[in-house]
Design a protein around this motif. Structure first.
Motif, PDB file in Angstrom:
ATOM      1  N   MET A 140       5.062  -4.426  -7.333  1.00 50.47           N
ATOM      2  CA  MET A 140       3.945  -3.763  -7.337  1.00 50.47           C
ATOM      3  C   MET A 140       3.231  -3.360  -8.662  1.00 50.47           C
ATOM      4  N   ASN A 141       2.114  -3.918  -9.359  1.00 53.00           N
ATOM      5  CA  ASN A 141       1.392  -3.515 -10.279  1.00 53.00           C
ATOM      6  C   ASN A 141       0.479  -2.324  -9.862  1.00 53.00           C
ATOM      7  N   TYR A 162      -3.102  -2.849 -10.720  1.00 56.84           N
ATOM      8  CA  TYR A 162      -3.865  -4.051  -9.671  1.00 56.84           C
ATOM      9  C   TYR A 162      -3.955  -3.425  -8.438  1.00 56.84           C
ATOM     10  N   HIS A 163      -3.135  -2.439  -7.730  1.00 56.54           N
ATOM     11  CA  HIS A 163      -3.267  -1.805  -6.558  1.00 56.54           C
ATOM     12  C   HIS A 163      -4.261  -0.579  -6.631  1.00 56.54           C
ATOM     13  N   GLN A 164      -4.506  -0.264  -7.748  1.00 54.66           N
ATOM     14  CA  GLN A 164      -5.745   0.691  -8.102  1.00 54.66           C
ATOM     15  C   GLN A 164      -7.018   0.245  -7.515  1.00 54.66           C
ATOM     16  N   PRO A 199       2.027  -2.982  -1.877  1.00 56.78           N
ATOM     17  CA  PRO A 199       3.386  -2.645  -1.735  1.00 56.78           C
ATOM     18  C   PRO A 199       4.231  -3.481  -0.949  1.00 56.78           C
ATOM     19  N   SER A 200       5.431  -3.632  -1.323  1.00 54.86           N
ATOM     20  CA  SER A 200       6.189  -4.689  -0.457  1.00 54.86           C
ATOM     21  C   SER A 200       6.287  -4.379   0.862  1.00 54.86           C
ATOM     22  N   ARG A 236       4.917   1.943   6.131  1.00 56.86           N
ATOM     23  CA  ARG A 236       4.678   3.131   5.506  1.00 56.86           C
ATOM     24  C   ARG A 236       2.959   3.372   5.410  1.00 56.86           C
ATOM     25  N   THR A 237       2.804   4.478   5.110  1.00 56.07           N
ATOM     26  CA  THR A 237       1.215   4.852   4.817  1.00 56.07           C
ATOM     27  C   THR A 237       0.697   4.064   3.715  1.00 56.07           C
ATOM     28  N   ASN A 238      -0.426   3.452   3.964  1.00 56.36           N
ATOM     29  CA  ASN A 238      -0.983   2.410   3.026  1.00 56.36           C
ATOM     30  C   ASN A 238      -0.350   1.324   2.717  1.00 56.36           C
ATOM     31  N   GLN A 239       0.630   0.905   3.439  1.00 54.60           N
ATOM     32  CA  GLN A 239       1.467  -0.399   2.819  1.00 54.60           C
ATOM     33  C   GLN A 239       0.799  -1.646   3.239  1.00 54.60           C
ATOM     34  N   VAL A 240      -0.048  -1.498   4.601  1.00 56.14           N
ATOM     35  CA  VAL A 240      -0.634  -2.884   4.777  1.00 56.14           C
ATOM     36  C   VAL A 240      -2.074  -2.809   4.224  1.00 56.14           C
TER      37      VAL A 240
END
Length: 529
Positions: free
Chosen positions: A400-401, A404-406, A429-430, A437-441
């Motif tokens: 995860m970058n 990019y996630h931001q 996130p993987s 996990r929280t905010n994973q999807v």
């Protein structure tokens, strides 16, 4: 008796413990983006995963996901299926008293983690199921074959061809016609149920038709526009049409429709799709260290063990026929041929006492022991030769970058179109975890082309952003503040999209930079005057 039962239970559990220990030590992420797409779809409670996963299995997984919402049902299912297939192979080796092969099977399990994907697992599970079905474990065999084939129905034909010599042996010697009919029945029922479902769902039927045309375009060698320029010009196909359809920028059916895909493929001759250059096959085969090792393995086997009949001489040819077909198909890639090789090897070793016996010279314990030591040394050196470091046992770091996630976190109410699926994956996130996990999807991202494009899942995603014309994402994105593009300005995709509008709509569009995120990545909006 109790000891024997205890050993068998331990052999069933070891692959699960080994898998968990391996990914804990080395790390793990899905090696193939297909599994990420499937996982996302199931987490979204969408069961339409044809043509990749059977409708019965996908419906069951979605039902379980709705019940156990804190758990990642798809990943858990893949792990259980993968480790379960290894456990079945180990159990067969134990019952056949082929104890030396059990650690080799566990090594193979670790090797194949690099290729951990639904298609590889489908081969292993279905192969294990066929072994159970034809060896007095009818109920478990039926269940396991059904699961294996449902994971990826397309593997059924190649797997049956692969193990056909063993099935013929079982029919002729042990009269197992019933088991063969059951196997055929399982494969047919899964394929018929998929077909019936698609026929009752017009949107699914339309998607599958497009998916087949689109997949065939990219699964064969790339078409050279210059070579076919005259034909393309007569058909009204521009070079940009070919490039966008080939390089995953096709989310615009008004311009890039099924008819155009059929026209593009019509220029490709039979010899461009399939290669019959035997000298080149041989040259390429002996350049591949894995395929060479597989050939040496069977050559060494025939040196040590004497075939009992002509059938035993012919047995090792089967996997090489299918590998040859991959050369003809021009699709010789590790994650395609390795499950074929491993599945056949499991059958071959389990059935080997029926077909082979040690040659007289190797019946001497000292000689046979020396040969085994030599083979172990050669095998170890070969593994080292694959690369100076372990080729098959890489350490996997989080891909995860954060930057990019931001971008995804900063634009929760907008649909973000990424320039490629790899960039999209790196922004999240993987998904290869047991628990959610929280905010994973993440659910506000897509691309302009992947195998989910135009599927019901894709349509539902777009409708959440009030995009009614789900077949034409590009047109819907023009002057739409709800849609942003996260791309590299140097990717070439920007110019291709501008050209689509010029050639098909006689319209001038441009990309307005909204925010510069990195030196080469920016957020854009698609605009027209």
């Amino acid at each position: 008796m109790k000891l024997n039962k205890g050993i068998r239970i331990a052999l069933w559990l070891i692959p699960f413990v080994l898998f968990y220990a391996y990914i804990w030590r080395k790390g793990f992420e899905y090696p193939v983006v297909d599994d990420i797409m499937i996982n996302q779809t199931i987490l979204s409670h969408e069961n339409m995963l044809l043509p990749y996963v059977g409708i019965g299995l996908s419906t069951l997984l979605v039902a379980l996901q709705k019940i156990f919402q804190g758990w990642n049902i798809y990943f858990i299912f893949l792990v259980l299926s993968y480790c379960g297939s290894i456990s079945i192979f180990n159990d067969f080796f134990y019952k056949k008293k082929l104890y030396v092969l059990i650690p080799l099977t566990l090594l193979m399990q670790c090797v194949l983690i690099k290729y951990f994907s639904f298609s590889v697992i489908s081969y292993l599970v279905a192969a294990a199921g066929i072994l159970l079905l034809f060896n007095q474990s009818l109920v478990m065999g039926i269940l396991t074959v059904a699961i294996g084939v449902s994971i990826r129905p397309q593997i059924a034909s190649s797997l049956i061809v692969l193990v056909l010599p063993f099935l013929i042996y079982e029919i002729l010697k042990n009269k197992k016609w019933k088991e063969m009919l059951i196997l055929i029945g399982i494969v047919l029922s899964i394929n018929v149920s998929n077909k019936v479902y698609s026929m009752t769902q017009p949107d699914v039927q339309e998607y599958l038709k497009w998916n087949e045309l689109s997949t065939n375009l990219r699964d064969f060698p790339e078409i050279n526009y210059e070579k076919h320029r005259e034909e393309f010009e007569k058909l009204g196909i521009s070079e940009n049409d070919l490039q966008t359809s080939t390089y995953w920028l096709f989310a615009e059916k008004k311009a890039l429709n099924n008819e155009m895909l059929e026209k593009i493929q019509s220029v490709r001759s039979f010899t461009e799709k399939y290669s019959f250059d035997i000298p080149q096959f041989i040259k390429d085969y002996f350049k591949n260290i894995i395929l060479v090792a597989y050939l040496i393995l069977f050559a060494g086997w025939l040196i040590i063990f004497k075939p009992k009949n002509i059938w035993a001489w012919l047995l090792p040819i089967t996997p090489f026929i299918l590998i040859g077909a991959l050369f003809v198909r021009q699709r010789v890639v590790e994650r395609v041929y390795l499950p074929l090789m491993v599945s056949f090897l499991m059958f071959f070793l389990i059935y080997s006492p029926e077909f082979y016996e040690k040659r007289q010279w190797f019946k001497k314990k000292v000689v046979f022991l020396c040969v085994q030591v030599i083979l172990l040394i050669v095998g170890y050196k070969w593994l080292g030769f694959m690369k100076r470091e372990w080729y098959w046992f890489p350490t996997i770091n989080d891909s995860m970058n954060a930057t990019y996630h931001q971008v995804v976190e900063n634009h929760p109410d907008q649909l973000i179109i990424f320039g490629g699926y790899g960039t999209l994956v790196n922004s999240q996130p993987s998904l290869s975890t047991f628990k959610i996990r929280t905010n994973q999807v993440v659910s506000n991202t897509t691309t302009l082309g992947n195998w989910q494009t135009f599927s019901p899942h894709y349509a539902n995603l777009l409708k959440r952003y009030k995009i009614e014309d789900t077949n034409n994402l590009l047109s819907s994105a023009v002057n739409n503040n709800e849609i942003i593009f996260f791309w590299s300005k140097d990717s070439g995709s920007i110019n291709r999209i501008i050209t689509i509008f010029k050639e098909h709509y006689q319209k001038t569009v441009y990309f307005e930079e909204v925010e510069k995120v990195t030196s080469d990545m920016s957020i854009y909006k698609l605009k027209a005057d």
